[in-house]
Design a protein around this motif. Structure first.
Motif: not given
Length: 239
Positions: A91-95, A156-157, A166-167
Motif C-alpha cells: 500500500x502507498x499513500x498519496x496526499x 499517480x501515472x 489508484x483509488x
C-alpha cells in the motif's frame, strides 16, 4: 531554521532538505531574486508573508527570508517502487494538498501502523515536516519513506505504470469502500481538508468510492477518513 539570503542559498546549493522558505512579501534585490529563482528551480515550497511573520520565526536579521529545514531526508519514489515486491500487495499513500501539520502527523502515524510502504506528497501545497508533525506522528516520520514529487499526477501515472491500483474517496461515487476490492497493490489518494481530492486528479484514478455517512455531518476529518480507509484495506488483506 536558517535565516538570511546567502545561508539559505548555500543550503539549496548543497542540496539540504528544506521544507519551506518564507519570503518577505515585498522583498526585492539581486540576491533576494536569485534565492527565489534557486528555490523555484529546486522545487522548494515557498510562501510570501508580511515582516511580522518572519519576526515570529526569528528575532535575528533575516534579510527577508527564513527557511525551515526538514528533520528527514526525502526518499526517491522510483527507487522505493523498484525496491518493493508487488506480489505482496503493498500500500502507498498519496496526499493531495494536506496542509494542517496536525493532520499530516496523524496520517503518517496511521500509515506506519498499517504497513504503508511510502507516503507521497507534492512539492507545493503540502504541509512541511516540522516539530509538530514529528510529535503528532509519534516519530513515525523516521520509520516510513516520505517522497516528494513535482506533481501528484506524475506519481499517480507512475504507480499505474507499475500496475498499482489508484483509488480515492468521492461523495459522488456510487459504490462504497466496503464493496471495493482493496486487496491488491494499492495507492490511496487523500484530499485536502477543505476541498478533498482535486477534481482533475480524481479523474486520473482507477477507482473512486464513498465512505458511508450515517449522521447529519457530511464529512470526516481527513486523518480520521484516512484511518478508516487504510484499516479497511488491512481488513481485506486478512480475510
Amino acid at each position: 531554521m536558517i535565516y538570511g539570503l546567502r545561508p539559505i542559498l548555500e543550503a539549496i546549493e548543497n542540496q539540504r532538505d528544506i521544507s519551506k522558505i518564507y519570503f518577505l512579501k515585498d522583498g526585492n534585490g539581486v540576491l533576494f531574486n536569485q534565492l527565489k529563482h534557486a528555490a523555484k528551480k529546486a522545487g522548494v515550497g515557498t510562501s510570501f508573508v508580511p515582516e511580522e511573520k518572519l519576526y515570529k520565526l526569528t528575532k535575528e536579521n533575516h534579510q527577508g527570508a527564513v527557511a525551515v529545514l526538514s528533520p528527514i531526508s526525502y526518499a526517491n519514489l522510483e527507487e522505493v517502487l523498484e525496491a518493493t515486491d508487488l506480489t505482496e500487495n503493498p500500500m502507498f499513500l498519496l496526499l493531495d494538498g494536506v496542509t494542517d501539520v496536525g493532520n499530516y502527523g496523524a496520517i503518517i502515524r496511521t500509515a506506519e501502523c498499517t504497513g504503508v510502504k511510502a507516503v507521497v506528497v507534492s512539492e507545493k501545497g503540502s504541509a512541511p515536516i516540522n516539530a509538530v508533525v514529528v510529535k503528532t506522528s509519534a516519530g513515525a516520520v523516521f520509520n516510513l519513506p516520505i517522497c516528494k514529487v513535482n506533481h501528484l499526477k506524475d506519481a499517480i501515472f507512475l504507480m499505474q505504470a507499475y500496475g498499482i491500483k489508484t483509488v480515492g474517496a468521492s461523495e459522488k461515487a456510487d459504490n462504497s469502500i466496503y464493496d471495493t476490492d482493496l486487496n491488491t497493490p494499492l495507492a490511496l489518494i487523500m484530499g485536502s481538508e477543505d476541498r478533498g481530492i482535486n477534481p482533475s486528479t480524481l479523474k486520473t484514478l482507477d477507482k473512486t468510492f464513498n465512505l458511508p455517512m450515517m449522521g447529519k455531518i457530511a464529512s470526516l476529518n481527513v486523518s480520521v477518513a484516512c484511518g478508516a480507509m487504510l484499516y479497511e484495506a488491512v481488513r481485506q488483506r486478512q480475510d
